[in-house]
Design a protein around this motif. Structure first.
Motif, PDB file in Angstrom:
ATOM      1  N   ILE A  42      -9.297  32.094 -78.948  1.00 32.39           N
ATOM      2  CA  ILE A  42      -9.216  33.520 -78.641  1.00 32.39           C
ATOM      3  C   ILE A  42      -7.772  33.926 -78.352  1.00 32.39           C
ATOM      4  O   ILE A  42      -7.349  35.037 -78.669  1.00 32.39           O
ATOM      5  CB  ILE A  42     -10.137  33.862 -77.455  1.00 32.39           C
ATOM      6  CG1 ILE A  42     -11.603  33.687 -77.874  1.00 32.39           C
ATOM      7  CG2 ILE A  42      -9.902  35.279 -76.955  1.00 32.39           C
ATOM      8  CD1 ILE A  42     -12.587  33.878 -76.740  1.00 32.39           C
ATOM      9  N   ARG A  43      -7.000  33.023 -77.773  1.00 32.51           N
ATOM     10  CA  ARG A  43      -5.581  33.283 -77.536  1.00 32.51           C
ATOM     11  C   ARG A  43      -4.860  33.591 -78.844  1.00 32.51           C
ATOM     12  O   ARG A  43      -4.054  34.518 -78.924  1.00 32.51           O
ATOM     13  CB  ARG A  43      -4.944  32.060 -76.867  1.00 32.51           C
ATOM     14  CG  ARG A  43      -3.445  32.120 -76.708  1.00 32.51           C
ATOM     15  CD  ARG A  43      -2.897  30.745 -76.410  1.00 32.51           C
ATOM     16  NE  ARG A  43      -3.215  29.811 -77.484  1.00 32.51           N
ATOM     17  CZ  ARG A  43      -3.050  28.499 -77.403  1.00 32.51           C
ATOM     18  NH1 ARG A  43      -2.645  27.959 -76.276  1.00 32.51           N
ATOM     19  NH2 ARG A  43      -3.337  27.722 -78.437  1.00 32.51           N
ATOM     20  N   ILE A  44      -5.165  32.827 -79.894  1.00 34.34           N
ATOM     21  CA  ILE A  44      -4.548  33.074 -81.206  1.00 34.34           C
ATOM     22  C   ILE A  44      -4.964  34.437 -81.733  1.00 34.34           C
ATOM     23  O   ILE A  44      -4.145  35.194 -82.278  1.00 34.34           O
ATOM     24  CB  ILE A  44      -4.947  31.969 -82.199  1.00 34.34           C
ATOM     25  CG1 ILE A  44      -4.536  30.591 -81.668  1.00 34.34           C
ATOM     26  CG2 ILE A  44      -4.338  32.218 -83.565  1.00 34.34           C
ATOM     27  CD1 ILE A  44      -3.059  30.405 -81.512  1.00 34.34           C
ATOM     28  N   TRP A  45      -6.224  34.762 -81.582  1.00 29.78           N
ATOM     29  CA  TRP A  45      -6.739  36.045 -82.056  1.00 29.78           C
ATOM     30  C   TRP A  45      -6.041  37.198 -81.349  1.00 29.78           C
ATOM     31  O   TRP A  45      -5.728  38.228 -81.957  1.00 29.78           O
ATOM     32  CB  TRP A  45      -8.245  36.085 -81.819  1.00 29.78           C
ATOM     33  CG  TRP A  45      -8.949  37.270 -82.383  1.00 29.78           C
ATOM     34  CD1 TRP A  45      -8.940  37.712 -83.677  1.00 29.78           C
ATOM     35  CD2 TRP A  45      -9.795  38.172 -81.665  1.00 29.78           C
ATOM     36  NE1 TRP A  45      -9.727  38.820 -83.810  1.00 29.78           N
ATOM     37  CE2 TRP A  45     -10.268  39.121 -82.598  1.00 29.78           C
ATOM     38  CE3 TRP A  45     -10.215  38.247 -80.343  1.00 29.78           C
ATOM     39  CZ2 TRP A  45     -11.137  40.152 -82.226  1.00 29.78           C
ATOM     40  CZ3 TRP A  45     -11.076  39.265 -79.975  1.00 29.78           C
ATOM     41  CH2 TRP A  45     -11.522  40.196 -80.911  1.00 29.78           C
ATOM     42  N   ILE A  46      -5.780  37.055 -80.046  1.00 32.39           N
ATOM     43  CA  ILE A  46      -5.093  38.100 -79.288  1.00 32.39           C
ATOM     44  C   ILE A  46      -3.657  38.250 -79.764  1.00 32.39           C
ATOM     45  O   ILE A  46      -3.162  39.365 -79.937  1.00 32.39           O
ATOM     46  CB  ILE A  46      -5.139  37.776 -77.777  1.00 32.39           C
ATOM     47  CG1 ILE A  46      -6.581  37.857 -77.264  1.00 32.39           C
ATOM     48  CG2 ILE A  46      -4.240  38.732 -76.996  1.00 32.39           C
ATOM     49  CD1 ILE A  46      -6.738  37.403 -75.839  1.00 32.39           C
ATOM     50  N   VAL A  47      -2.964  37.133 -79.953  1.00 35.20           N
ATOM     51  CA  VAL A  47      -1.575  37.186 -80.420  1.00 35.20           C
ATOM     52  C   VAL A  47      -1.482  37.876 -81.772  1.00 35.20           C
ATOM     53  O   VAL A  47      -0.518  38.593 -82.048  1.00 35.20           O
ATOM     54  CB  VAL A  47      -0.980  35.771 -80.480  1.00 35.20           C
ATOM     55  CG1 VAL A  47       0.391  35.778 -81.152  1.00 35.20           C
ATOM     56  CG2 VAL A  47      -0.861  35.183 -79.076  1.00 35.20           C
ATOM     57  N   TRP A  48      -2.484  37.698 -82.618  1.00 32.00           N
ATOM     58  CA  TRP A  48      -2.513  38.347 -83.925  1.00 32.00           C
ATOM     59  C   TRP A  48      -3.074  39.771 -83.852  1.00 32.00           C
ATOM     60  O   TRP A  48      -3.397  40.366 -84.886  1.00 32.00           O
ATOM     61  CB  TRP A  48      -3.338  37.521 -84.902  1.00 32.00           C
ATOM     62  CG  TRP A  48      -2.538  36.438 -85.574  1.00 32.00           C
ATOM     63  CD1 TRP A  48      -2.218  35.213 -85.071  1.00 32.00           C
ATOM     64  CD2 TRP A  48      -1.953  36.494 -86.873  1.00 32.00           C
ATOM     65  NE1 TRP A  48      -1.473  34.506 -85.971  1.00 32.00           N
ATOM     66  CE2 TRP A  48      -1.298  35.265 -87.089  1.00 32.00           C
ATOM     67  CE3 TRP A  48      -1.920  37.462 -87.877  1.00 32.00           C
ATOM     68  CZ2 TRP A  48      -0.610  34.982 -88.267  1.00 32.00           C
ATOM     69  CZ3 TRP A  48      -1.245  37.179 -89.056  1.00 32.00           C
ATOM     70  CH2 TRP A  48      -0.608  35.961 -89.237  1.00 32.00           C
ATOM     71  N   ASN A  49      -3.189  40.296 -82.643  1.00 31.34           N
ATOM     72  CA  ASN A  49      -3.641  41.672 -82.449  1.00 31.34           C
ATOM     73  C   ASN A  49      -5.013  41.911 -83.076  1.00 31.34           C
ATOM     74  O   ASN A  49      -5.269  42.952 -83.691  1.00 31.34           O
ATOM     75  CB  ASN A  49      -2.614  42.663 -83.014  1.00 31.34           C
ATOM     76  CG  ASN A  49      -2.812  44.064 -82.480  1.00 31.34           C
ATOM     77  OD1 ASN A  49      -3.353  44.247 -81.387  1.00 31.34           O
ATOM     78  ND2 ASN A  49      -2.396  45.066 -83.243  1.00 31.34           N
ATOM     79  N   LYS A  50      -5.903  40.910 -82.907  1.00 28.96           N
ATOM     80  CA  LYS A  50      -7.287  41.001 -83.386  1.00 28.96           C
ATOM     81  C   LYS A  50      -7.347  41.313 -84.886  1.00 28.96           C
ATOM     82  O   LYS A  50      -8.121  42.168 -85.329  1.00 28.96           O
ATOM     83  CB  LYS A  50      -8.056  42.046 -82.583  1.00 28.96           C
ATOM     84  CG  LYS A  50      -8.065  41.793 -81.085  1.00 28.96           C
ATOM     85  CD  LYS A  50      -8.806  42.869 -80.322  1.00 28.96           C
ATOM     86  CE  LYS A  50      -8.766  42.626 -78.828  1.00 28.96           C
ATOM     87  NZ  LYS A  50      -9.466  43.685 -78.062  1.00 28.96           N
TER      88      LYS A  50
END
Length: 216
Positions: A42-50
């Protein structure tokens, strides 16, 4: 951890009890690791702005890797054989045979974390580091790299232990690896919560104005 202590430190365990304890510990291991990786993903998903592509791509990647991981654990647990303890004072389960296919689980974990690291580096390198003024984004990036390096090194050590030590020590570092994942995923959550709390505290308080004061 209670199950781990049971099959390693309990005395006079039967073969049936050892099989049950190892199976419970094995499935708890896979489930705990998978849940920790959900948080880190989920951290990766947040960094990629969903990003819409990752909204579908990351769950598919997760299911493939962790589906294989659960299958490997099932094969490993079915390969275990036990014998009576060779000495009356010996404690724990005495493993006589165990498949070294268990080494595939840390290898899959390394592959999964490498994919997440690539996504993290690609996202951050898409803009200049000096232009990033978000403390949270910087922290997620630096922690992500450090977490990857630490987990990669630990996975390599775990694979080496599996191939170099006798069968009874084949899962020597597995529980420790699960604990480390829990700690790292908890650290991610605590950092996000601290950032949110600091942001709220920095906002100026809202002053209520009565309708009479608002009129000229």
């Amino acid at each position: 951890m209670a199950v781990l202590g049971y099959h390693q430190f309990s005395a006079n365990l039967s073969r049936a009890e050892c099989i049950a304890a190892y199976r419970i510990n094995g499935w708890m291991f896979c489930t705990g690791m998978a849940l920790a990786e959900v948080i880190l993903t989920i951290r990766i998903w947040i960094v990629w702005n969903k990003d819409r592509r990752l909204t579908y791509g990351l769950p598919i990647f997760f299911v493939i890797i962790w589906g294989a991981g659960f299958a490997v654990m099932g094969i490993f647990l079915n390969s275990l054989t036990f014998a009576e303890t060779p000495h009356p004072l010996a404690i724990g389960c005495f493993v006589t045979r165990a498949s070294r296919i268990l080494s595939a689980d840390p290898a899959l974990l390394m592959f999964y974390n490498t994919g997440n690291l690539v996504l993290l580096v690609v996202r951050v390198s898409s803009f200049y580091w000096s232009q990033v003024d978000s403390w949270l984004i910087k922290r997620l990036y630096t922690d992500g790299v450090l977490y990857y390096l630490f987990l990669f090194a630990f996975c390599v050590i775990n694979v080496a232990v599996i191939f170099s030590l006798p069968s009874e020590y084949i899962n020597l570092l597995s529980s420790l690896q699960r604990v480390i994942h829990s700690i790292l995923s908890g650290r991610v959550i605590l950092d996000i919560r601290r950032h949110a709390a600091e942001k709220i505290n920095m906002e100026p308080p809202m002053i209520a104005i009565s309708p009479l004061e608002a009129c000229p």
